[in-house]
Design a protein around this motif. Structure first.
Motif, mmCIF file in Angstrom:
data_model
loop_
_atom_site.group_PDB
_atom_site.id
_atom_site.type_symbol
_atom_site.label_atom_id
_atom_site.label_comp_id
_atom_site.label_asym_id
_atom_site.label_seq_id
_atom_site.Cartn_x
_atom_site.Cartn_y
_atom_site.Cartn_z
ATOM 1 N N UNK A 15 0.847 -1.201 0.000
ATOM 2 C CA UNK A 15 0.000 0.000 0.000
ATOM 3 C C UNK A 15 0.873 1.238 0.000
ATOM 4 N N UNK A 16 2.036 1.150 0.652
ATOM 5 C CA UNK A 16 2.938 2.296 0.632
ATOM 6 C C UNK A 16 3.403 2.558 -0.791
ATOM 7 N N UNK A 17 3.761 1.471 -1.462
ATOM 8 C CA UNK A 17 4.234 1.634 -2.828
ATOM 9 C C UNK A 17 3.115 2.132 -3.736
ATOM 10 N N UNK A 18 1.880 1.655 -3.491
ATOM 11 C CA UNK A 18 0.754 2.136 -4.290
ATOM 12 C C UNK A 18 0.550 3.623 -4.078
ATOM 13 N N UNK A 19 0.714 4.065 -2.819
ATOM 14 C CA UNK A 19 0.542 5.491 -2.537
ATOM 15 C C UNK A 19 1.588 6.306 -3.296
ATOM 16 N N UNK A 20 2.821 5.789 -3.310
ATOM 17 C CA UNK A 20 3.867 6.491 -4.062
ATOM 18 C C UNK A 20 3.452 6.614 -5.529
ATOM 19 N N UNK A 21 2.894 5.524 -6.075
ATOM 20 C CA UNK A 21 2.491 5.550 -7.485
ATOM 21 C C UNK A 21 1.424 6.615 -7.733
ATOM 22 N N UNK A 22 0.436 6.696 -6.814
ATOM 23 C CA UNK A 22 -0.663 7.620 -7.076
ATOM 24 C C UNK A 22 -0.220 9.074 -6.958
ATOM 25 N N UNK A 23 0.736 9.330 -6.076
ATOM 26 C CA UNK A 23 1.143 10.721 -5.919
ATOM 27 C C UNK A 23 2.246 11.114 -6.899
ATOM 28 N N UNK A 25 3.713 8.768 -9.331
ATOM 29 C CA UNK A 25 3.940 7.814 -10.406
ATOM 30 C C UNK A 25 4.147 8.447 -11.764
ATOM 31 N N UNK A 26 3.370 9.503 -12.020
ATOM 32 C CA UNK A 26 3.454 10.158 -13.316
ATOM 33 C C UNK A 26 4.872 10.613 -13.638
#
Lengths: 699, 529
Positions: A15-23, A25-26
């Motif tokens: 979930x931490x990595x997913x959060x990094x992606x959403x903020x 990731x672009x």
């Protein structure tokens, strides 16, 4: 015990990595995305292995007790007391707690393991797609949800993961959101799952009302204490409601319709979510609730029957599908049916064993199919394939191994797990279960047939590709083929963990799960008694031979029908019975039926039924009747105001007030004639009067 | 400051309105800045309440009491008498937050009569806060009515094409309820005098006498209050003013209307109907009263969701979804147990957060394209990705996805309702499925697919100001979803007190409850066994 004590870190990493992606990731490069998203899953896998390893020593020291770790109270509080069935009020609260026991350990290992392989595969498969970071963000979010589902120590936590995987499934099916079919399939998946979830929620409410807690360990200990009679109506209600939830998530009749459509998502998603992990959540939940299910024999029968019917129903549809992923989708539904059949006959360990082996070979099949689609430049229709074996040899070899495994060819994983289920079904002391065995057996033949049909149409027979497609075909990169090889290895050898005694093994898998299901083995023997004397080898070996026959029989039939299929080949079922073929090809028209009856997307003649139909009727009622009444009240008020106005003006003011005035005016008129105010007139009157008076006087 | 915190919070917006009156109406930006500063000040000044209230959360009764009964107009027994408990505390925090957000969101949306707009908005803010703080019925009624006027003007002046119809409908409908409530208040007032010999509008004192009113009077009083609050909530079938008011109101008006004004009805139930009339609500002596209200709530849940499903106007869809969500709130309240009441209060807060955000979301598209027709849109996530993401989060929160706020509320309410009756929970739960259906279908039609309408090709994504409006709402949605425990702890004391008043016997252990309840009560699914 560090890794075991910090087991909650496992879901936290993705979930931490997913959060990094959403903020961010672009802005990240693909390498960075890989490092985060694949790296965390590798870590999670390593952590899981260590935690399970530490658990084994924990279990040895604690009499096989599950390991529990409660972090904090999540919903509710100790102050919210509710009356319960027992008459004692209980605090309404659900904890953020984690649990590790052999059952969750198995799921933990294969979810992180297979998940890791699929993440690696995806780096190759998605390399040229847009939204790379978004894809991996969703995938990590999924891993978080799935791990929460597995590791939760109560039903509320399980439900968090349960809905979470549903959301990720929705997001990933709709990954190509510009395609209408993809977003529709995504909606369908979410909403159908929600129907199951509603049932699951009702089950949870009943559990809390009955037990005063959502916690697995507390519930299990009460359920096993012998206080609750076998066949208790509330246990039947609870288990049926929970099973309703499982039907949604694990795609059983009648809620299976979303899974075939879910193939709109990218293929690694189909492998991870819609084959290996998420769809087995229902099996996990039922296995987790085994202490309740054994108290409700009628529910067990429902589970077994629904499982068997789903198995044969989906397999029959799979016989004629042409889209390579759809065949596998129906195959998944069918295999899940087997798992529920196992649970329903009380063979929990066998069901879990099949989940375990299925995770490997079905993930492999999907990834292999993905590799084929990748090689073919996006083509999914098997009618336009053929003779690919030499062109993409690694894909072919690994997929062939998986096919052997799922078809139940002896020596591979699927044979052991499926055979165990069939044997356990047969050996129940109830004639009705023999009918389920027959269904299971026929399904085994069908499974072998549709899988070898897939193999022949794709890899053998004659090439039916267009020239450009033929030119384009290439083997996939290492990042894709290595996971295939690892999975192929597991598809062969995973079965030996559960080698039955009759084949000289000790069924280590079942022994490992023993602490979870131990008490049931005894209780379900009462609930669904087994014929002990029939557990004699001769019949078991006989049935085993039949199973082997089913596997090879399907293979033989498929090779005869499709071995040399060229352009415009004939489907044997079509040739034999066209009506049957059309019905199967159209999936028994269930989707259409649902659209007429439940969703209301299609009109039945002039009438629209279903949710949309009800919505339209309610909307008309609202606008005309309810709001009509409100507006009517307003209209009546205005009407009465207008009448009052008229009454006031003409009757009150006109007749009663102005009336006397007019009367007085009329009466006074003659008098007023004398009071004109003209001096000449007064003078004239005076003169006339004077003249008159004088005349009168003189006379 | 500690002793006068309530007055300070209450009158900060009104002070802002007075200051605005001094600014010439041509200086629109100055007006905007001042209004925003005062609404932000209103929020900031309410923040110290959080730690202060937290420290007192376990104490019973009202806290931060200010003024005293009978001090304002002693001759009739009316007082400037303020105080809060956990219920009003949470609603006050919601009000100050949403007040700030809605004023911030109006920056570009309002171009005409800017000064009047902000003045009325700030007056409205004070009116709403007063309703939640008043401990005196007279004062309460003054705020209750005072709040109607600014809202009427906000809809009637800055609204859409049918604004007058909507504004008058809103005003008259609500007024009808208030009149009935006023009559009931007067009855309580005179009854109190009959019993104690003193005239007072003090709510804590009326708590003592009202429950003793005999049932055959109390039922009428209960009904008068009920209709007043049910219109405000609004409960089915009193809900039809809501879609009209929402569709016509300016965005910020809708946010406040849905976020706070509707909560006055549910607040009224919790503050007045339940503690005043336990004799009417006694589920054993008079099951029909509660049964009727619950039935209306469940109809509201399902019916509101079904009507939402077929709406062609986004704002109307969201408005009807409010009817459905508020149905959950009233279901929870009249479940009359702790889970139901706590869940309901939490869901009221959640509804303020999620539905407030949904109206902002609709407003943002409306500002750009001046239409709310769903059919006009499609593929918006291609051109406005940040907006699409925020919308998805708020939709998920609204449909009750775990780890977001909506789930905790619905889950708690439904568990509470289930404890009272299996059938209630079973009837209400399709609302959860329908919520997912209308929201996801809306999302699909607006955000997914290719951009088909050329007018949508160049839409601007969110500006920093717009993002700022959503940030607190998203943070709260996650916080309540992940760690709602503090909120439950704040609610525990007042909710326990209500349950204790209405059903003193509820949580006493009943020993040896044998045998297992009859299967006749069982769930529908069991019929198939």
């Amino acid at each position: 015990m560090f890794f075991l004590n910090h087991i909650w870190v496992i879901p936290l990493m993705p979930i931490a990595s997913a959060a990094v992606m959403f903020f961010f990731g672009r802005r990240l490069s693909k390498q960075a995305v890989n490092a985060f998203c694949v790296g965390t899953i590798v870590l999670a896998f390593a952590w899981s292995c260590l935690a399970v390893y530490q658990y084994s020593s924990y279990a040895a020291a604690h009499d096989n007790a599950p390991f529990e770790k409660v972090l904090f109270t999540w919903a509710g509080s100790d102050g919210v007391m509710l009356p319960t069935h027992s008459g004692h009020p209980a605090p309404f609260k659900a904890e953020a707690g984690f649990l590790l026991d052999p059952l969750s350990a198995i799921w933990l290992l294969f979810v992180t393991g297979v998940g890791m392989l699929i993440h690696i595969y995806s780096t190759g498969y998605m390399a040229h797609e847009g939204g790379y970071y978004r894809f991996f963000g969703y995938l990590n979010l999924f891993m978080f949800s799935m791990l929460t589902l597995i590791l939760g120590n109560n039903y509320a936590m399980l439900f968090v993961g349960w809905e979470g995987v549903g959301l990720c499934s929705y997001l990933l099916i709709g990954f190509y959101f510009q395609r209408h079919s993809a977003s529709t399939a995504a909606n369908k998946a979410f909403i159908v799952n929600r129907i199951g979830d509603a049932s699951f929620l009702m089950g949870m409410f009943t559990i809390f009302w009955y037990f005063g807690t959502y916690r697995f360990t507390d519930i299990t200990s009460v359920a096993r204490s012998g206080q609750i009679a076998i066949g208790d109506p509330w246990m039947i209600a609870i288990t049926l409601l929970l099973f309703g939830g499982a039907c949604g998530k694990s795609a059983q009749l009648p809620l299976y319709v979303w899974l075939p459509d879910a193939m709109e998502g990218p293929t690694p998603v189909s492998a991870l979510i819609h084959a290996a992990t998420m769809v087995t959540a229902g099996v996990y939940m039922v296995a987790r609730s085994n202490a309740l299910f054994v108290l409700a024999p009628p529910s067990m029968k429902v589970v077994a029957i629904v499982g068997a019917l789903t198995a044969i129903f989906a397999a029959s549809i799979g016989l004629v599908q042409n889209d390579i992923k759809r065949v596998l989708a129906y195959s998944t539904v069918s295999q899940l049916g087997y798992m529920f059949l196992a649970l329903g006959v009380g063979a929990f360990a066998a069901g879990v064993f099949h989940v375990f082996t299925h995770a490997f070979f079905k993930a492999l099949l999907f990834l292999g199919a993905g590799s084929v689609i990748h090689a073919m430049g996006g083509e999914q229709d098997m009618r336009n394939m053929g003779a690919l074996a030499k062109k993409i040899p690694t894909t072919f070899k690994t997929m062939f191994i998986a096919t052997l495994a799922i078809a139940g060819i002896p020596g591979l994983a699927g044979f052991f797990s499926k055979d165990e289920i069939l044997w356990q079904t047969w050996s129940r002391n109830d004639g009705a279960f023999r009918a389920l065995w027959v269904i299971g057996f026929i399904t085994a033949v069908m499974t072998s047939f549709y899988m070898f049909r897939l193999i022949y149409l794709t890899f053998f027979s004659q090439s039916r590709m267009s020239h450009e497609a033929e030119h384009h075909v290439h083997e996939s990169p290492k990042s894709m083929t290595v996971p295939l090889m690892v999975l192929a290895f597991c598809s062969v050898f995973a079965g030996y963990l559960g080698l039955p005694p009759s084949l000289g093994g000790t069924n280590r898998f079942e022994k490992f799960l023993h602490p979870v299901f131990a008490a049931e083995a005894h209780q379900s023997a009462e609930a669904v008694p087994a014929k002990e004397e029939e557990h004699a080898p001769p019949i078991e070996y006989g049935l085993m031979l039949l199973s082997i026959g089913a596997g090879f029989g399907g293979w033989w039939l498929a090779s005869r029908a499709y071995g040399k299929a060229g352009k415009g080949y004939v489907e044997p079922i079509d040739a034999a019975a066209q009506a049957v073929y059309t019905t199967l090809l159209n999936k028994y028209y269930v989707g259409e039926g649902y659209d007429y009856l439940f969703t209301g997307r299609k009109k039945l003649g002039p009438i629209r039924l279903g949710a949309i139909g009800l919505g339209e009727a309610s909307w008309k009622f609202d606008a005309n009747v309810i709001d009509g009444t409100v507006n009517g009240a307003g209209w009546i008020t205005r009407l009465s105001a207008a009448f009052s106005n008229w009454w006031d003006k003409w009757v009150i003011d006109g007749v009663l007030v102005n009336g006397p005035a007019i009367l007085a005016k009329m009466v006074s008129y003659p008098v007023r004639l004398f009071e004109w105010g003209l001096v000449q007139w007064y003078a004239l009157v005076m003169v006339v009067g004077l003249v008159g008076f004088v005349w009168y006087a003189i006379r | 400051m500690y002793n006068h915190i309530l007055s300070i919070v209450l009158f900060t917006p009104l002070l802002g309105a007075l200051v605005l009156l001094l600014i010439p109406k041509e200086q629109k930006n100055a007006i905007r800045w001042v209004a925003n500063l005062f609404s932000l000040a209103g929020l900031l000044i309410s923040l110290p309440l959080i730690p202060w209230f937290w420290a007192l959360r376990t104490q019973s009764g009202f806290k931060f009491i200010e003024g005293a009964p009978n001090t304002w107009i002693p001759s009739i027994g009316a007082g400037y008498y303020l105080g809060i408990d956990g219920i009003s505390f949470l609603l006050i925090m919601l009000t100050t937050l949403l007040g700030w957000i809605s004023i911030l969101s109006s920056w570009n949306a309002i171009q005409d009569r800017v000064k009047e707009y902000y003045v009325w908005f700030l007056v409205l803010q004070t009116g709403m806060l007063g309703v939640f703080m008043a401990l005196d019925f007279f004062l309460f009624f003054v705020f209750w009515e005072a709040m109607l006027v600014p809202m009427y003007l906000l809809i009637g002046i800055w609204g859409g094409p049918r604004k007058l119809y909507a504004a008058i409908k809103f005003f008259l409908y609500t007024l009808l309820g208030s009149v009935l409530m006023l009559l009931a208040i007067l009855f309580l007032y005179f009854h109190h005098h009959t019993v104690t010999g003193a005239y007072t509008f003090s709510i804590p004192e009326l708590y003592q006498t009202a429950p003793q009113i005999p049932y055959h009077y109390a039922i009428w009083l209960f009904l008068a209050f009920f209709i007043g609050f049910a219109i405000k909530v609004p409960m089915f079938p009193f809900h039809t003013w809501l879609p009209d008011a929402h569709v016509e109101a300016p965005t910020a008006g809708s946010v406040i209307l849905a976020g706070v004004l509707l909560k006055m009805g549910t607040y009224g139930f919790m503050r007045f109907s339940l503690p005043f009339f336990p004799q009417v609500l006694d589920p054993i002596a008079h099951p029909a009263v509660r049964g009727t209200i619950i039935t209306l709530s469940i109809i509201g849940i399902i019916y509101g969701a079904l009507v939402s499903l077929v709406q062609k106007d986004m704002k109307k869809l969201v408005a009807y979804s409010s009817v459905s969500h508020l149905g959950f709130c009233t279901l929870g309240i009249f479940a009359l147990n702790q889970a139901g009441l706590s869940g309901s209060l939490l869901q009221q807060i959640n509804h303020g957060i999620s539905t407030g955000a949904l109206f902002l979301i609709v407003g943002i598209l409306y500002e750009r394209r001046h239409t709310r027709e769903i059919a006009e849109y499609g593929g918006i996530s291609n051109v406005m990705p940040v907006y699409a993401t925020i919308t998805m989060i708020m939709f998920l929160s609204s449909m009750g996805l775990p780890l977001l706020n909506g789930f905790i509320g619905e889950f708690t309410i439904l568990q509470g309702a289930f404890i009272e009756s299996k059938a209630w929970a079973a009837w209400a739960i399709p609302g959860v499925v329908l919520a997912a259906s209308y929201l996801l279908w809306l999302y699909q039609r607006v955000f997914f697919g290719p951009v088909n309408n050329p007018k949508n090709e160049k839409l601007q994504d969110l500006t920093p100001r717009e993002v700022l409006c959503f940030v607190p709402l998203i943070l709260l949605a996650f916080w309540i979803g992940l760690y709602p425990k503090p909120i439950f702890q704040i609610m525990d004391q007042p909710v326990q007190q209500i349950v204790q008043t209405v059903r003193p016997d509820l949580n006493k252990p009943v020993l040896a409850q044998t045998p297992i309840p009859s299967a006749a009560q069982a769930l529908p699914v069991e019929a198939g066994k």
